[in-house]
Design an enzyme around this catalytic site. Structure first.
Site, mmCIF file in Angstrom:
data_model
loop_
_atom_site.group_PDB
_atom_site.id
_atom_site.type_symbol
_atom_site.label_atom_id
_atom_site.label_comp_id
_atom_site.label_asym_id
_atom_site.label_seq_id
_atom_site.Cartn_x
_atom_site.Cartn_y
_atom_site.Cartn_z
ATOM 1 N N GLY A 78 0.874 -1.243 -0.057
ATOM 2 C CA GLY A 78 0.002 -0.070 -0.002
ATOM 3 C C GLY A 78 0.938 1.402 -0.043
ATOM 4 N N GLY A 156 -8.086 -8.145 -7.144
ATOM 5 C CA GLY A 156 -6.554 -8.179 -7.712
ATOM 6 C C GLY A 156 -5.680 -9.599 -7.175
ATOM 7 N N ARG A 157 -4.331 -9.110 -6.870
ATOM 8 C CA ARG A 157 -3.445 -10.218 -6.712
ATOM 9 C C ARG A 157 -3.948 -10.744 -5.397
ATOM 10 N NH1 ARG A 157 0.477 -6.149 -8.438
ATOM 11 N NH2 ARG A 157 0.251 -5.425 -6.570
ATOM 12 N N PRO A 181 -14.685 -5.145 -14.663
ATOM 13 C CA PRO A 181 -14.727 -6.576 -15.008
ATOM 14 C C PRO A 181 -13.263 -7.115 -15.403
ATOM 15 C CG PRO A 181 -15.699 -5.641 -16.721
ATOM 16 C CD PRO A 181 -15.626 -4.435 -15.923
ATOM 17 N N ARG A 239 -7.547 -2.157 3.732
ATOM 18 C CA ARG A 239 -7.252 -0.765 4.434
ATOM 19 C C ARG A 239 -8.412 -0.438 5.480
ATOM 20 N NH1 ARG A 239 -2.939 -1.805 3.736
ATOM 21 N NH2 ARG A 239 -1.203 -0.602 2.940
ATOM 22 N N ASP A 263 -8.685 -7.288 9.951
ATOM 23 C CA ASP A 263 -6.908 -6.981 10.168
ATOM 24 C C ASP A 263 -6.772 -5.771 10.210
ATOM 25 O OD1 ASP A 263 -4.564 -8.334 10.835
ATOM 26 O OD2 ASP A 263 -3.937 -7.959 8.594
ATOM 27 N N GLU A 268 -5.005 2.709 13.641
ATOM 28 C CA GLU A 268 -4.178 1.575 14.199
ATOM 29 C C GLU A 268 -2.962 2.307 14.918
ATOM 30 O OE1 GLU A 268 -2.642 -0.621 10.573
ATOM 31 O OE2 GLU A 268 -4.902 -1.294 10.133
ATOM 32 N N HIS A 287 -3.191 -5.969 12.324
ATOM 33 C CA HIS A 287 -2.626 -5.682 10.977
ATOM 34 C C HIS A 287 -1.366 -6.573 10.754
ATOM 35 C CE1 HIS A 287 -2.168 -2.678 7.535
ATOM 36 N NE2 HIS A 287 -1.633 -4.006 7.235
ATOM 37 N N SER A 290 0.675 -9.716 6.540
ATOM 38 C CA SER A 290 1.931 -10.096 5.874
ATOM 39 C C SER A 290 2.932 -10.704 6.934
ATOM 40 C CB SER A 290 2.602 -8.952 5.137
ATOM 41 O OG SER A 290 3.028 -7.962 6.096
#
Length: 322
Positions: A78, A156-157, A181, A239, A263, A268, A287, A290
């Site tokens: 991000g 997305g990924r 789309p 986010r 998460d 935060e 958070h 990862s």
């Protein structure tokens, strides 16, 4: 090449910088965020900056750095913490770390979804508090993925990786929404592109994996939650600002939706007296999407390599094109 690193990062990443010829590293060597005054002082006169998503890199920081700042490398996928307009105006290059955290974040998203829909934190608390007295037919029942409809906001990924992991659970149908789309991407899951309103109305599980943009900020609000099923489960690993948390609280407290797993929050860390933390049907993590050793190490190395490539005037492994 003088650079400032705003936090203690995995040793592998710092080693890349310290062993680079002509690279002089100054680091805020702490697990905690660099204080604003230390950030402004640390960045002064530097050519490179390696920062984290919790560091607000705005006009004040850029002015403190001076005209010599050429590269900013963020150890994150991000970049909403970066004042991109100001950065672009100054001709500063930006590196970031996409792809490498996709699998870890997708795994966490699925874990959070399962913990939320099967009420695992509640069940664990019952064991600890003595609430577990005997087997009861309707006690601690939740919702399963088999034959369900899953709606993904942002295919997305990470959204694709989440769908790929959920498919073997017997999900009957995938819906998705976003800027447009993606038929080739969606084909793997036979996912249908639908408006946000329809996704809310038809999904048993909603998973938010989109980027934070002006279009997505506050997107999951009172109207969105009012359209969801009373038995539906909401999960956000994107986010915090994508969600109106006051509206989410109302939806959870009044039974408009069954449960939520987060998460990410705003702010935060979330204050310990925040109303969402009082709800048994809201699972909140700090958070950690990862947070695997391998992923964080890879992120640090990529951020370091992005920074060095930018300082040398070479193509970055992952550059954010402004």
């Amino acid at each position: 090449m003088a650079v400032f690193v705003t936090r203690r990062i995995p040793a592998e990443g710092l080693r890349v910088l310290s062993q680079a010829s002509g690279c002089r590293v100054q680091q805020w060597d702490s697990e905690e965020p660099v204080p604003r005054a230390e950030l402004l002082a640390g960045v002064a006169g530097k050519r490179g900056l390696l920062c984290l998503l919790s560091d607000r890199i705005d006009r004040e920081v850029l002015e403190a750095a001076g005209p010599g700042l050429k590269v900013i490398s963020t150890m994150s996928v991000g970049f909403d913490h970066l004042a991109l307009d100001e950065i672009k105006k100054r001709g500063i290059r930006v590196g970031y770390t996409p792809d490498v955290l996709t699998d870890a974040t997708a795994e966490l998203s699925v874990a959070l979804l399962l913990a939320t829909c099967r009420r695992l934190p509640e069940a664990m608390e019952q064991v600890k508090s003595g609430g577990w007295t005997t087997w009861k037919p309707l006690w601690m029942c939740g919702y399963g993925l088999s034959d369900s409809t899953v709606g993904i906001i942002g295919l997305g990924r990470i959204g694709q990786a989440v769908a790929r992991r959920l498919k073997p659970f017997g999900v009957k149908k995938f819906l998705y929404t976003g800027s447009g789309p993606k038929p080739e991407t969606a084909a793997e899951f036979q996912a249908e592109f639908v408006p946000l309103t329809r996704l809310a109305e038809e999904s048993d599980f909603v998973v938010v994996t989109c980027a934070l943009t002006p279009a997505t900020s506050g997107m999951c609000n009172k109207d969105f939650f009012s359209r969801m099923k009373k038995t539906s489960v909401f999960v956000n690993t994107s986010r915090g600002a994508v969600v109106n948390q006051e509206d989410l609280y109302d939806a959870l407290a009044h039974g408009q939706i069954a449960a939520a797993g987060l998460d990410v929050t705003t702010p935060e860390p979330l204050p310990t007296n925040h109303p969402l933390l009082s709800l048994p049907n809201c699972v909140i993590l700090p958070h950690v999407g990862s947070a695997t050793y391998a992923t964080r190490s890879t992120m640090a190395v990529l951020a370091a390599n992005n920074l060095l490539a930018g300082l040398r005037g070479e193509p970055m492994p992952h550059e954010l094109l402004l």
